[in-house]
Design a protein around this motif. Sequence first.
Motif, mmCIF file in Angstrom:
data_model
loop_
_atom_site.group_PDB
_atom_site.id
_atom_site.type_symbol
_atom_site.label_atom_id
_atom_site.label_comp_id
_atom_site.label_asym_id
_atom_site.label_seq_id
_atom_site.Cartn_x
_atom_site.Cartn_y
_atom_site.Cartn_z
ATOM 1 N N ASN A 1 31.648 39.938 0.525
ATOM 2 C CA ASN A 1 30.801 39.001 1.472
ATOM 3 C C ASN A 1 30.152 38.119 0.771
ATOM 4 O O ASN A 1 28.838 38.416 0.363
ATOM 5 C CB ASN A 1 29.960 40.201 2.308
ATOM 6 N N MET A 2 30.718 36.847 0.531
ATOM 7 C CA MET A 2 30.036 35.999 -0.259
ATOM 8 C C MET A 2 28.776 35.690 0.161
ATOM 9 O O MET A 2 27.917 35.110 -0.393
ATOM 10 C CB MET A 2 31.013 34.972 -0.752
ATOM 11 N N GLN A 3 28.837 35.378 1.629
ATOM 12 C CA GLN A 3 27.528 34.591 2.242
ATOM 13 C C GLN A 3 26.390 35.713 2.234
ATOM 14 O O GLN A 3 25.227 35.021 1.748
ATOM 15 C CB GLN A 3 27.843 34.436 3.795
ATOM 16 N N VAL A 4 26.486 37.028 2.354
ATOM 17 C CA VAL A 4 25.380 37.741 2.097
ATOM 18 C C VAL A 4 25.174 37.848 0.682
ATOM 19 O O VAL A 4 24.026 38.095 0.366
ATOM 20 C CB VAL A 4 25.768 39.322 2.695
ATOM 21 N N ALA A 5 26.181 37.912 -0.258
ATOM 22 C CA ALA A 5 25.810 37.919 -1.613
ATOM 23 C C ALA A 5 24.758 36.742 -1.918
ATOM 24 O O ALA A 5 24.089 36.899 -2.655
ATOM 25 C CB ALA A 5 27.178 38.053 -2.417
ATOM 26 N N SER A 6 25.202 35.466 -1.532
ATOM 27 C CA SER A 6 24.498 34.290 -1.784
ATOM 28 C C SER A 6 23.082 34.470 -1.373
ATOM 29 O O SER A 6 22.190 34.097 -2.051
ATOM 30 C CB SER A 6 25.541 33.159 -1.114
ATOM 31 N N ARG A 7 23.057 34.731 -0.121
ATOM 32 C CA ARG A 7 21.727 34.780 0.579
ATOM 33 C C ARG A 7 20.830 36.102 -0.291
ATOM 34 O O ARG A 7 19.527 35.813 -0.431
ATOM 35 C CB ARG A 7 21.487 35.206 2.079
ATOM 36 N N ALA A 8 21.545 37.053 -0.613
ATOM 37 C CA ALA A 8 20.586 38.317 -1.173
ATOM 38 C C ALA A 8 20.367 37.796 -2.643
ATOM 39 O O ALA A 8 19.137 37.828 -3.211
ATOM 40 C CB ALA A 8 21.594 39.118 -1.260
ATOM 41 N N VAL A 9 21.066 37.189 -3.408
ATOM 42 C CA VAL A 9 20.732 36.817 -4.782
ATOM 43 C C VAL A 9 19.739 35.487 -4.647
ATOM 44 O O VAL A 9 18.808 35.441 -5.598
ATOM 45 C CB VAL A 9 22.010 36.289 -5.586
ATOM 46 N N SER A 10 19.884 34.719 -3.883
ATOM 47 C CA SER A 10 18.700 33.784 -3.633
ATOM 48 C C SER A 10 17.413 34.465 -3.303
ATOM 49 O O SER A 10 16.404 33.953 -3.972
ATOM 50 C CB SER A 10 19.144 32.688 -2.419
ATOM 51 N N SER A 11 17.542 35.401 -2.584
ATOM 52 C CA SER A 11 16.206 35.981 -2.163
ATOM 53 C C SER A 11 15.610 36.902 -3.173
ATOM 54 O O SER A 11 14.551 36.767 -3.584
ATOM 55 C CB SER A 11 16.553 36.764 -0.945
ATOM 56 N N ALA A 12 16.580 37.301 -4.191
ATOM 57 C CA ALA A 12 16.138 38.256 -5.179
ATOM 58 C C ALA A 12 15.393 37.473 -6.354
ATOM 59 O O ALA A 12 14.532 37.621 -6.631
ATOM 60 C CB ALA A 12 17.377 38.745 -6.021
ATOM 61 N N VAL A 13 16.085 36.128 -6.484
ATOM 62 C CA VAL A 13 15.521 35.221 -7.597
ATOM 63 C C VAL A 13 14.184 34.713 -6.918
ATOM 64 O O VAL A 13 13.110 34.560 -8.050
ATOM 65 C CB VAL A 13 16.391 33.903 -7.783
ATOM 66 N N PHE A 14 14.049 34.242 -5.858
ATOM 67 C CA PHE A 14 12.936 33.832 -5.356
ATOM 68 C C PHE A 14 11.829 34.797 -5.250
ATOM 69 O O PHE A 14 10.631 34.626 -5.672
ATOM 70 C CB PHE A 14 12.980 33.531 -3.743
ATOM 71 N N THR A 15 11.950 36.275 -4.833
ATOM 72 C CA THR A 15 11.132 37.148 -4.779
ATOM 73 C C THR A 15 10.546 37.386 -6.283
ATOM 74 O O THR A 15 9.375 37.680 -6.506
ATOM 75 C CB THR A 15 11.586 38.530 -4.225
ATOM 76 N N LEU A 16 11.562 37.451 -7.359
ATOM 77 C CA LEU A 16 11.158 37.630 -8.759
ATOM 78 C C LEU A 16 10.344 36.685 -9.004
ATOM 79 O O LEU A 16 9.138 37.062 -9.798
ATOM 80 C CB LEU A 16 12.570 37.588 -9.477
ATOM 81 N N PRO B 1 17.345 28.248 -2.213
ATOM 82 C CA PRO B 1 16.693 28.072 -0.999
ATOM 83 C C PRO B 1 17.064 29.364 -0.069
ATOM 84 O O PRO B 1 18.209 29.981 -0.327
ATOM 85 C CB PRO B 1 17.259 26.819 -0.478
ATOM 86 N N GLY B 2 16.150 29.372 0.931
ATOM 87 C CA GLY B 2 16.453 30.326 2.113
ATOM 88 C C GLY B 2 17.965 30.220 2.683
ATOM 89 O O GLY B 2 18.484 31.150 2.820
ATOM 90 N N ASN B 3 18.157 29.064 2.901
ATOM 91 C CA ASN B 3 19.596 28.635 3.288
ATOM 92 C C ASN B 3 20.257 27.709 2.505
ATOM 93 O O ASN B 3 20.012 26.617 2.351
ATOM 94 C CB ASN B 3 18.910 27.753 4.823
ATOM 95 N N LEU B 4 21.320 28.333 1.929
ATOM 96 C CA LEU B 4 21.887 27.633 0.855
ATOM 97 C C LEU B 4 23.361 27.220 1.402
ATOM 98 O O LEU B 4 24.231 28.168 1.949
ATOM 99 C CB LEU B 4 22.204 28.346 -0.406
ATOM 100 N N ILE B 5 23.519 25.876 1.306
ATOM 101 C CA ILE B 5 25.102 25.562 1.664
ATOM 102 C C ILE B 5 26.171 25.634 0.598
ATOM 103 O O ILE B 5 25.744 24.967 -0.469
ATOM 104 C CB ILE B 5 24.974 24.139 2.303
ATOM 105 N N LEU B 6 26.856 26.474 0.451
ATOM 106 C CA LEU B 6 27.706 26.557 -0.780
ATOM 107 C C LEU B 6 28.479 25.703 -0.877
ATOM 108 O O LEU B 6 29.082 24.962 0.006
ATOM 109 C CB LEU B 6 28.355 28.043 -0.775
ATOM 110 N N GLY B 7 28.656 25.004 -2.014
ATOM 111 C CA GLY B 7 29.725 24.190 -2.209
ATOM 112 C C GLY B 7 29.161 22.313 -2.241
ATOM 113 O O GLY B 7 29.609 21.592 -2.294
ATOM 114 N N LEU B 8 27.916 22.546 -1.671
ATOM 115 C CA LEU B 8 27.292 21.110 -1.449
ATOM 116 C C LEU B 8 27.103 20.763 -2.711
ATOM 117 O O LEU B 8 26.264 21.013 -3.401
ATOM 118 C CB LEU B 8 26.195 21.325 -0.493
ATOM 119 N N SER B 9 27.693 19.335 -3.077
ATOM 120 C CA SER B 9 27.405 18.645 -4.188
ATOM 121 C C SER B 9 27.145 17.014 -4.047
ATOM 122 O O SER B 9 27.307 16.785 -3.137
ATOM 123 C CB SER B 9 28.396 18.935 -5.223
ATOM 124 N N PRO B 10 26.474 16.636 -4.979
ATOM 125 C CA PRO B 10 25.958 17.000 -6.223
ATOM 126 C C PRO B 10 24.845 18.008 -6.107
ATOM 127 O O PRO B 10 23.859 17.635 -5.423
ATOM 128 C CB PRO B 10 25.712 15.814 -7.121
#
Length: 571
Positions: free
Chosen positions: A293-308, A340-349
């Motif tokens: 579940n890549m979306q949840v994984a992405s949100r979870a890891v973002s939150s983990a880093v942010f909280t850390l 960020p809290g809302n990350l758009i995956l693949g948005l570049s640069p």
Amino acid sequence: MTSSILHLVVSLIGILLLLLLLLLPRAVNSSSDDEACVVDETCRGIGWISPTLDRIRERRRLREEAEAMGGDDGVDDVALIVKEAMEAHSAGRAEEAILAFSRLREMRHDDVSVEMAQAEMYHGIVLAQQYRGVEALECWSRAISIQEKASSHRPEDVEAFRGQVGMLIYRAAEHFSAAANNEPGNSSNLKLHFDAAKLCNAIGDTVRATNHLEAVLSLDPDDSIAMYVLGTLREREGKTEEANRLKQTAIELQPGNIGGAMISAARSCEENDLEACARRYLVAYEYAYEGRNMQVASRAVSSAVFTLLQYKGEAGLDESRKIGEKAVSRGVLNAPMQVPGNLILGLSPARAYHDDSREWEVVRVLEEHADEIRDEVLAVYKAGKLHGRYEYDSVSDLAVRGHWAEVNIIRQGMPQSRTLELLPITSRVVLSISDAATMVHGGSKISVIDGGSLVRPHTGSTNSRLRVHMGITVPNDCGIIVDGEERRWVEGKCMVIDDSFVHSVWQNSTQVRIVLIVDIWHPGLNETGREATMSERQIKWYRAINRMMTDGTWLEAASEIQEGLILSSQS
Ligand SMILES: *[C@@H]1O[C@H](CO)[C@@H](O)[C@H](O)[C@H]1NC(C)=O
Ligand SMILES: *[C@@H]1O[C@H](CO)[C@@H](O)[C@H](O)[C@H]1NC(C)=O
Ligand SMILES: *[C@@H]1O[C@H](CO)[C@@H](O)[C@H](O)[C@H]1NC(C)=O
């Protein structure tokens, strides 16, 4: 205390006056309005706004009256929206009330005022009465954390509010508990038991929380969420073995769902125990990733880093970067420190600084008007009028130290008519830039930071935007670090940063630092991409601004807009 009571009284008087005025026959005002339309043509070309213009003018007049009476913020939209929502609720239209509260939160997600804390409190009450206990609890913890920020100078206000909200949680826990126990074997009580467990846990009644979770499990032995939460309670009781067994079984049962479940578990603990919170997000991330579940994984890891980072500050940077690098290799982050809290995956640069921005419209226009903007802002600053709704003055907050103020020109896409009056030249320059005027996920503002200030590493809310900083007055000893790279502001020059990357600011000089901040759309998003990030209401608003920009009526309309009013009158 006195000032908040005064404020409340002024707001209430304002609302009463407004209601009275809205009830008066239109004839009273119509002739002067028609005149205004003919004279300044504000009504032409903005069809759907016209019917609300008279209301807007009345509001403005009321606000001015309220200000003259000594209120600090004048008539308050938040108070009005809360009042209307509660009226809908008492008329039996709870869903409408809940929707209004959710929209208010969306519009004001960074508002840390006393009014907003009250709004979240009422939001919780309505949800609880609809038997949505877990959501109610979320509102109440939000309410307290907003109140803490809003009243950091008045601990007694925070305490009083805590008491008030605590009583609500206590009563909700009693209520849910009784309702769930009414027919213990009835399987439609499953959610009631679960909500009761969460509420009981929140008031520290772990015995009852445990009983309710056991009731859930007796109705549905495979409920992995209840099992996991029960595991965390057992852990706290020191029953490590049983705790591990429960959590492990829960995870084996439904690894996919557990990712989501742990995120919400971590959310609820966010305010209190940041270390545990970060750890749980990381667990959530691993299981979500395993469950693909890549979306949840992405949100979870973002939150983990942010909280850390919140928990450890600078000391957490290395660890965060390692986690981020691994997440990039797994395809759940764009860049290691873009969380960020809302990350758009693949948005570049995806990069911290956008140095290719010299030819962008926003940079050209701002730098072209740099002298006028500087003169206007400095004159207002020297006259002592540059103080914003958001002033932080904190020595104890983990995230910040020092003193600064922000004066919003656009806020969540809404032009701030007060600033338009205070800084007409600067505001008009900013509002004329389409990428800035249509940016609904941020705003534009003057940021004033006094010497001796520090903003510890943190991230913005979304990578759909970029943030343009133009130096207005910049002393020597200050700078910004984005994704580990330090830069200095230059007076009259723009620097484009992506604030979805971890960044921090330091101001060690003895003079003030003033910067104009303008949020714009990330250039990698086309129209479809932009609209995919917006709610329906935001899309409506976004399209309306575009239309008004095209037909040349935008600047006139903008100066008439009161924050939130157009949106709320559209539904
Ligand atoms: C279970 O509770 C629901 C809702 O309260 C009720 O409608 C239903 O009749 C109950 N079922 C039984 C078997 O008691
Ligand atoms: C700014 O001042 C603080 C405290 O006085 C100090 O710890 C910090 O290293 C200084 N930062 C820089 C970049 O000079
Ligand atoms: C907009 O961008 C998305 C994602 O980059 C792309 O798939 C889509 O084709 C683009 N749409 C248009 C109309 O260019």
